[in-house]
Design a protein around this motif. Sequence first.
Motif, mmCIF file in Angstrom:
data_model
loop_
_atom_site.group_PDB
_atom_site.id
_atom_site.type_symbol
_atom_site.label_atom_id
_atom_site.label_comp_id
_atom_site.label_asym_id
_atom_site.label_seq_id
_atom_site.Cartn_x
_atom_site.Cartn_y
_atom_site.Cartn_z
ATOM 1 N N ALA A 155 0.663 -0.964 0.057
ATOM 2 C CA ALA A 155 -0.073 0.030 -0.007
ATOM 3 C C ALA A 155 0.870 1.128 -0.231
ATOM 4 O O ALA A 155 0.440 2.350 -0.557
ATOM 5 C CB ALA A 155 -0.937 0.041 1.114
ATOM 6 N N ALA A 156 1.903 1.233 0.848
ATOM 7 C CA ALA A 156 2.683 2.429 0.938
ATOM 8 C C ALA A 156 3.703 2.829 -0.605
ATOM 9 O O ALA A 156 3.646 3.812 -0.962
ATOM 10 C CB ALA A 156 3.897 1.954 2.018
ATOM 11 N N ARG A 157 3.934 1.525 -1.112
ATOM 12 C CA ARG A 157 4.312 1.880 -2.518
ATOM 13 C C ARG A 157 3.435 2.586 -3.551
ATOM 14 O O ARG A 157 3.903 3.431 -4.110
ATOM 15 C CB ARG A 157 4.747 0.495 -3.246
ATOM 16 N N TYR A 158 2.357 2.273 -3.436
ATOM 17 C CA TYR A 158 1.105 3.217 -4.352
ATOM 18 C C TYR A 158 1.033 4.371 -3.893
ATOM 19 O O TYR A 158 0.797 5.299 -4.720
ATOM 20 C CB TYR A 158 -0.160 2.125 -4.680
ATOM 21 N N LEU A 159 0.751 4.465 -2.374
ATOM 22 C CA LEU A 159 0.515 5.760 -1.867
ATOM 23 C C LEU A 159 1.713 6.714 -1.951
ATOM 24 O O LEU A 159 1.494 8.032 -1.695
ATOM 25 C CB LEU A 159 -0.060 5.529 -0.344
ATOM 26 N N ARG A 160 2.815 6.300 -2.072
ATOM 27 C CA ARG A 160 3.872 7.213 -2.350
ATOM 28 C C ARG A 160 3.516 8.176 -3.427
ATOM 29 O O ARG A 160 4.211 9.230 -3.393
ATOM 30 C CB ARG A 160 5.258 6.465 -2.581
ATOM 31 N N GLY A 161 2.863 7.942 -4.427
ATOM 32 C CA GLY A 161 2.757 8.576 -5.621
ATOM 33 C C GLY A 161 1.719 9.518 -5.561
ATOM 34 O O GLY A 161 1.460 10.611 -6.145
ATOM 35 N N VAL A 162 1.101 9.517 -4.310
ATOM 36 C CA VAL A 162 0.000 10.489 -4.034
ATOM 37 C C VAL A 162 0.632 11.968 -3.560
ATOM 38 O O VAL A 162 0.144 12.977 -4.084
ATOM 39 C CB VAL A 162 -0.783 10.232 -2.750
ATOM 40 N N ARG A 163 1.832 11.979 -3.326
ATOM 41 C CA ARG A 163 2.539 13.306 -2.851
ATOM 42 C C ARG A 163 2.964 14.027 -4.380
ATOM 43 O O ARG A 163 3.330 13.443 -5.186
ATOM 44 C CB ARG A 163 3.810 13.076 -2.303
#
Length: 821
Positions: free
Chosen positions: A115-123
């Motif tokens: 999940a963190a790998r994909y949510l890093r792209g949110v920034r």
Amino acid sequence: MERVLIVDDSLTVRMDLLELFEHAGWSPTPCATLAEARAALAAEAFDLVVLDVLLPDGDGIELLREIRRSPRSRAWPVMVLSGEDEVVDRLRGLEMGADEYVGKPYDRDYVIACAARYLRGVRQPQDAPTVLLVDDSPTYLETMRAAFTAAGFRVAAAATGEDGLRVASTQSIDAAVVDLHLPGIDGVALIRRLRADRGLQLVPCMLLTGSELRTDELMGLEAGADAYLAKVHDPEVIVARLSALLRSVGARPEVGFDPVGPKKILAVDDSVTYLHALGERLRHEGYGVVMAHSGAEAMAVLGAETVDLVLLDVIMPGLSGIEVCRRLKANAAWQDVPVILLTARDERDAMLEGLNAGADDYVVKGTDFDVLTGRVRAHLRRKHLQDENRRIHERLHRMHAEAQEERAARELAETRAALMEDLKAKNAELVQARARAEQESRYKSQFLASMSHELRTPLNSIIGFSELLEQELFGPLNARQARYVKNVLDSGRHLLSLVNDILDLSKIEAGRMTLERQRTALSALVDAVAPIVRALSAQRSIELVIDVEPALPEIVVDPLRVKQILYNLLSNAIKFTPPQGTVTLSARCVDAELVIEVTDTGVGIREQDLPRLFREFEQIEPREGEKPEGTGLGLALTQRLVAMHRGRIEVESAFGQGSTFRVHLPVRAPDVPAEATVASVYRTRPLVLVVDDDPHHCELIGTALDRAGYQVAVAPDAAEAVRLAETLRPAAITLDMNLPDGDGWSVVRTLEASAVAGATPIIAVSARDQPTDGSLMGATAYLVKPVSGDAIVQALIQAGVPPDPGGAPLTRRPAQPGEET
């Protein structure tokens, strides 16, 4: 705060994921059914969707399909959770666009890492870089937090190695600064764990220590650290060193970089002794070494040879190491090559100057090269990982693009093939339908013609003997007998007119009807039709008004067919006009057209019936339930006869108020002023303009026309033809289709647009046997070479331009403007 949608019917799973994501600092929304999930998706946007496949009210893959189809949510990352043995669901999920597929039972750390790998792209790209700062000293931790914050960084702090790993797995970090000595997991172990995570292995890592032991630095570099720095340096130096690391992360892959083969290192130092000792140690480590003794030599080497890393002395005569580094980083071809500055001075200002010039590292010279070689390995390893990852992404992107192109090409080919097959089938159907229609039309025409001829024979006897009886050649008739004989005679004549209409239609459809054109005054045709029509109107107590100007120009038409047009329109108007009504015939000349109008005060035509008006055998009821008279052939035949004269027919009608039928016929012979020279031509011989660039052909046609009774003018090209046609106003034109300055059709179009010459008959002469081209382009007749003079004379007669043998002959030469002919 990142928003996560959790869709799973298991209460245990929902609660576990809810706790997991909340602890990571995210905002989760749990849903147990598809209905709840759809409601949540409609209400707000999410940064990640965690989706179960088997749900109580439907298939989770269907929800995934809806997410991918919506422009609003198609880019959201989706993780699918399901049993590992459900291969079909796994394939369906990935094919439908799932970004990750995690089997149950799942590992909590693995789920949170994914999940963190994909949510890093949110920034967003404009956000400040985030630094993971791990140190067990609260004082030093706060000092470095303040330094990084002042430099524009965001700081995620942790006091232990375990906390550092947890932060790295739940938050998006751009770099890590780790203390070597930590309780529990120490700094070296923490860096190894970061390097083992595929999502974190490219994150730059700096190892800090308060000890002076060389073995600690070597151990950290071997574990995967990108830089090693003692805590004795002030925070500004540490921030500058980390900034240099981050600059190198975004660099492009170097030209000619080989991730597998031996690495080549450029060593630059003005000390020959140190340079050779350094070169010997690097070769012992397995590197290729290129040595330069000055900054100028280094720039020359870089211009001619590819290297993987540069070791650069700071203080050198001529170009200093700082200046060489600055130039190298300013060059797009070399700005991503790692540069390590070497100096004998361990000074803060010199270190900051080098790092600010773009250097990736700064090492103090010494006789022990272990630290230096450790730094070299760390930088080359980091570059290898970055380039390997970049190449993988490029290859995947290229493969994805090629797959998309291949799929698009395949789909296009399949679609084109299907369309071609469909087109072939449609064309075959159209060919068959056309053949059937043509055959049916031929059968109908043959049947109508045959029946018409068969009916003529008994009608001839009926009408003939009725006329003999009406004339009382064999004795007188009493009143009743005379009335009966007249009824038989009128019915026979009416039936004969119907048979003639049917025969005319069949001739037109079969292409066998020809027009016998003559120069005719409309008033003469009206006078011929008026007595018959007046008798019809008198019988029905209808007033017939004829308003035709006597000065109307003559028209070149078939008199018999125009009388037929007039009779059909007038009799039709009388038939649908009640007693005491009025039928009016009027005519006027408008823009080289003769406009004939027949207006009645009859029952009119409904708007929905207008499209059926000119169809064969169509009978429109004048009133609801009232049976109309006739066969419905009169108006259909009238329309075709008008079209054969290159005219058109229009209808205006108001139901219950009356109708107006308007016929437009082209004027072939417009009025000519008495003072014009062409007036004398029409009083003697008709003038024919011969357009041909072959003088022998002009002589041949001119001689034939002169002997037949025409005057001749000659034009050798298209421009002269148009000029003479508008100046001399010839009675007719013979036109060769192949002229030196253009084709004959351009002349036809120009003359048709002319108000003066637009109605002049044109006899087209061509070597191509394409008579249909002539009728389509507007030629009155089309003759194929070789053409005899008699054929041209016959075509002129049929076009309504007969010769005048008694007129004076005219010398055959090109006519001049204003010259009397």
